[in-house]
Design a protein around this motif. Structure first.
Motif, mmCIF file in Angstrom:
data_model
loop_
_atom_site.group_PDB
_atom_site.id
_atom_site.type_symbol
_atom_site.label_atom_id
_atom_site.label_comp_id
_atom_site.label_asym_id
_atom_site.label_seq_id
_atom_site.Cartn_x
_atom_site.Cartn_y
_atom_site.Cartn_z
ATOM 1 N N ARG A 225 -8.702 -3.132 7.161
ATOM 2 C CA ARG A 225 -7.856 -2.326 8.043
ATOM 3 C C ARG A 225 -6.755 -1.573 7.301
ATOM 4 O O ARG A 225 -6.222 -0.599 7.808
ATOM 5 N N ASP B 102 4.854 -5.655 6.036
ATOM 6 C CA ASP B 102 3.452 -6.091 6.104
ATOM 7 C C ASP B 102 3.416 -7.605 5.858
ATOM 8 O O ASP B 102 4.118 -8.117 4.989
ATOM 9 N N GLU C 275 -3.530 11.710 12.835
ATOM 10 C CA GLU C 275 -2.728 11.967 14.036
ATOM 11 C C GLU C 275 -1.598 12.931 13.720
ATOM 12 O O GLU C 275 -1.291 13.826 14.512
ATOM 13 N N GLN D 122 -2.266 9.560 9.347
ATOM 14 C CA GLN D 122 -2.160 10.921 8.797
ATOM 15 C C GLN D 122 -2.976 11.915 9.626
ATOM 16 O O GLN D 122 -2.562 13.058 9.834
ATOM 17 N N LYS E 192 0.279 -3.728 15.204
ATOM 18 C CA LYS E 192 -1.058 -4.059 14.689
ATOM 19 C C LYS E 192 -1.501 -3.005 13.688
ATOM 20 O O LYS E 192 -1.246 -1.815 13.868
ATOM 21 N N LYS E 193 -2.241 -3.468 12.700
ATOM 22 C CA LYS E 193 -2.804 -2.557 11.720
ATOM 23 C C LYS E 193 -4.263 -2.280 12.095
ATOM 24 O O LYS E 193 -4.987 -3.223 12.397
ATOM 25 N N PRO E 194 -4.769 -1.047 12.075
ATOM 26 C CA PRO E 194 -4.031 0.198 11.849
ATOM 27 C C PRO E 194 -3.234 0.586 13.086
ATOM 28 O O PRO E 194 -3.684 0.411 14.195
ATOM 29 N N PHE E 195 -2.045 1.110 12.862
ATOM 30 C CA PHE E 195 -1.185 1.411 14.004
ATOM 31 C C PHE E 195 -1.365 2.874 14.413
ATOM 32 O O PHE E 195 -1.789 3.724 13.627
ATOM 33 N N GLN E 196 -1.037 3.138 15.661
ATOM 34 C CA GLN E 196 -0.958 4.522 16.122
ATOM 35 C C GLN E 196 0.472 5.000 15.883
ATOM 36 O O GLN E 196 1.416 4.215 15.996
ATOM 37 N N VAL E 197 0.607 6.263 15.576
ATOM 38 C CA VAL E 197 1.916 6.840 15.275
ATOM 39 C C VAL E 197 2.911 6.543 16.399
ATOM 40 O O VAL E 197 4.045 6.106 16.164
ATOM 41 N N VAL F 265 -2.423 -8.023 11.014
ATOM 42 C CA VAL F 265 -3.776 -8.014 11.585
ATOM 43 C C VAL F 265 -4.039 -9.324 12.332
ATOM 44 O O VAL F 265 -5.031 -9.447 13.031
ATOM 45 N N THR G 1 3.368 7.265 4.454
ATOM 46 C CA THR G 1 3.144 7.696 5.840
ATOM 47 C C THR G 1 4.304 7.268 6.726
ATOM 48 O O THR G 1 4.841 8.062 7.510
ATOM 49 N N THR H 216 -5.315 2.435 7.998
ATOM 50 C CA THR H 216 -3.980 2.683 8.553
ATOM 51 C C THR H 216 -3.461 4.070 8.181
ATOM 52 O O THR H 216 -3.135 4.866 9.073
ATOM 53 N N PRO H 217 -3.356 4.424 6.882
ATOM 54 C CA PRO H 217 -2.873 5.776 6.580
ATOM 55 C C PRO H 217 -3.882 6.844 6.997
ATOM 56 O O PRO H 217 -3.481 7.954 7.353
ATOM 57 N N ILE I 11 0.504 3.771 2.928
ATOM 58 C CA ILE I 11 1.135 3.335 4.184
ATOM 59 C C ILE I 11 2.639 3.555 4.085
ATOM 60 O O ILE I 11 3.281 4.051 5.024
ATOM 61 N N SER J 280 -10.110 -8.981 7.098
ATOM 62 C CA SER J 280 -9.577 -8.179 8.200
ATOM 63 C C SER J 280 -8.448 -7.289 7.685
ATOM 64 O O SER J 280 -8.397 -6.093 7.972
ATOM 65 N N ASP K 126 11.284 12.008 9.581
ATOM 66 C CA ASP K 126 11.168 13.106 10.549
ATOM 67 C C ASP K 126 11.861 12.745 11.865
ATOM 68 O O ASP K 126 12.385 13.610 12.563
ATOM 69 N N ASN L 29 0.846 -1.196 0.000
ATOM 70 C CA ASN L 29 0.000 0.000 0.000
ATOM 71 C C ASN L 29 0.878 1.241 0.000
ATOM 72 O O ASN L 29 1.617 1.507 0.961
ATOM 73 N N PHE M 58 2.338 18.033 12.564
ATOM 74 C CA PHE M 58 3.427 17.512 11.726
ATOM 75 C C PHE M 58 3.616 18.348 10.458
ATOM 76 O O PHE M 58 4.738 18.558 9.984
ATOM 77 N N ASP N 51 7.430 9.342 5.919
ATOM 78 C CA ASP N 51 7.336 10.696 6.491
ATOM 79 C C ASP N 51 7.696 10.673 7.975
ATOM 80 O O ASP N 51 8.487 11.495 8.460
ATOM 81 N N LEU N 52 7.114 9.716 8.694
ATOM 82 C CA LEU N 52 7.327 9.649 10.144
ATOM 83 C C LEU N 52 8.765 9.297 10.481
ATOM 84 O O LEU N 52 9.382 9.904 11.365
#
Lengths: 120, 272
Positions: free
Chosen positions: B20, A52, B31, B29, A103-108, A81, A16, B24-25, A13, B16, A23, A10, B37, A19-20
């Motif tokens: 999901r 993934d 956040e 994004q 885990k997907k979706p993950f927190q930053v 997942v 993203t 994810t993005p 993803i 699943s 940074d 993806n 950011f 970028d993180l």
């Protein structure tokens, strides 16, 4: 800081995560799976791979097995997942150097914390 | 039959992942933007993004519930049982939901006797507590919620349930609207909400209790409900204004709902 390779089919993803992680001071490369990964990883020599587990057209364990044959030293974080059983976890850790799961979706904060922990 | 089950399981796993992946993005994004950011935001932008993030999280939760139920249905829910303190898991779940309880002016407390460690899936049991607490929060507008944990063997004679042995007995009690006895079996079925329909008052998928039941039963335990209600509006209950204030026994509402479940000390876990 570390050299980190992102492996996910993806593109959003991948963007993203790049970028993180950039940074946060890391050097990153990206690939969308399969043969592209096996070629690029030999050129990039990452310290850490964030991968993934479900990419089209391949079983991630087959990919890990082929990566193992390259005898590179990168640790691996799996983005997943599914929950792995204890036995599967042992194999992933001991054979393929899988050090963590996100885990997907993950927190930053979870992604950054896991990368930080495994790139000290 | 085995092949069909594997096909079902593979389909659930694929769904699943596919559901999901776009989340994810979206979530990350959001956040990032909200965290500055890409630069600072004005108040209206922050409010708008908070709304989007809140609903993205809600959507993710709903997907998780549907996938869990599908996995249970396919007999493909996996459990990793590790020895631990059930009360600790209960406290973790309570602390997550305490801000919501405070917002509604409700107390939320955990009371645990001396309990032995037992083997259970910590993440799934956490999910059970969250689902039961979430349900209690939804249907309680005054008073509060209590989780009580004790050994079934400590339950006074006359109140014990045959066959519980030395299991750990958990009670999640609220002072909410209650559930009429004729609905007690219905509420554990998937997608059953007692106020379902076009004019329903409460949000939710109706899956939380079905999932909690599946997890408890997979651990070899039992789950059931004791309740009287719905409660009349003029029952004279004093409104508790602070969630940290334990109400005196005489002011406790006599009605409400208690969900009870057992966790066997000896694991009889089966794949669920």
């Amino acid at each position: 800081m570390a050299r980190i390779m992102i492996v996910d089919d993806n593109k959003d993803i991948v963007q993203t995560m790049q970028d993180l992680l950039r940074d946060a001071g890391h050097t990153t490369a990206a690939t969308y799976g399969g043969k592209d990964f096996l070629v690029k990883v030999q050129k990039f020599h990452p310290d850490l791979i964030v991968m993934d587990v479900m990419m089209p057209g391949m079983d991630f364990k087959d990919l890990l097995e082929q990566f193992l044959q390259l005898q590179l030293s990168a640790a691996i974080i799996l983005v997943t997942v599914v929950r792995f059983s204890s036995d599967e976890g042992v194999v992933l850790r001991k054979r393929y150097r899988v050090v963590d799961y996100i885990k997907k979706p993950f927190q930053v904060k979870d992604l950054l914390a896991s990368v930080k922990k495994h790139t000290r | 039959m085995k092949k069909l089950t594997k096909v079902q399981a593979d389909f659930v796993t694929l769904m699943s992942h596919e559901l999901r992946t776009p989340l994810t993005p979206m979530q990350a994004q959001l956040e990032m933007v909200m965290g500055g950011f890409y630069g600072s935001l004005n108040a209206k932008q922050k409010r708008s993004l908070r709304m989007i993030l809140r609903n993205t999280v809600r959507l993710n939760h709903l997907i998780k519930e549907i996938i869990d139920l599908a996995r249970m249905d396919a007999g493909n829910m996996s459990y990793t049982c590790v020895s631990g303190d059930v009360a600790k898991v209960a406290r973790q779940a309570a602390s997550l939901l305490r801000p919501q309880a405070r917002q509604k002016g409700l107390y939320l407390r955990v009371r645990a006797g001396a309990l032995p460690e037992c083997a259970f899936d910590h993440e799934r049991m956490h999910q059970v507590f969250l689902n039961l607490l979430g349900n209690a929060l939804k249907y309680t507008d005054r008073g509060g919620i209590e989780i009580a944990l004790e050994r079934a063997s400590n339950v006074p004679q006359g109140k014990s349930i045959p066959g519980m042995g030395d299991d750990i007995l958990v009670r999640v009690s609220d002072t909410g609207i209650g559930i009429a006895p004729e609905h007690h079996a219905l509420i554990f079925e998937p997608f059953k909400q007692l106020d379902a329909g076009a004019h329903r008052v409460h949000e939710g998928s109706g899956l939380g209790l079905a999932i909690a039941k599946g997890i408890v039963q997979a651990h070899g335990g039992r789950i059931w409900v004791e309740s009287t209600g719905p409660v009349a509006a003029d029952n004279g209950v004093r409104i508790i204004s602070s969630v940290d204030m334990a109400p005196a026994a005489s002011t406790l509402q006599a009605t409400g709902t208690t969900f009870l479940f057992t966790i066997p000390l000896q694991s009889t876990r089966r794949r669920g």
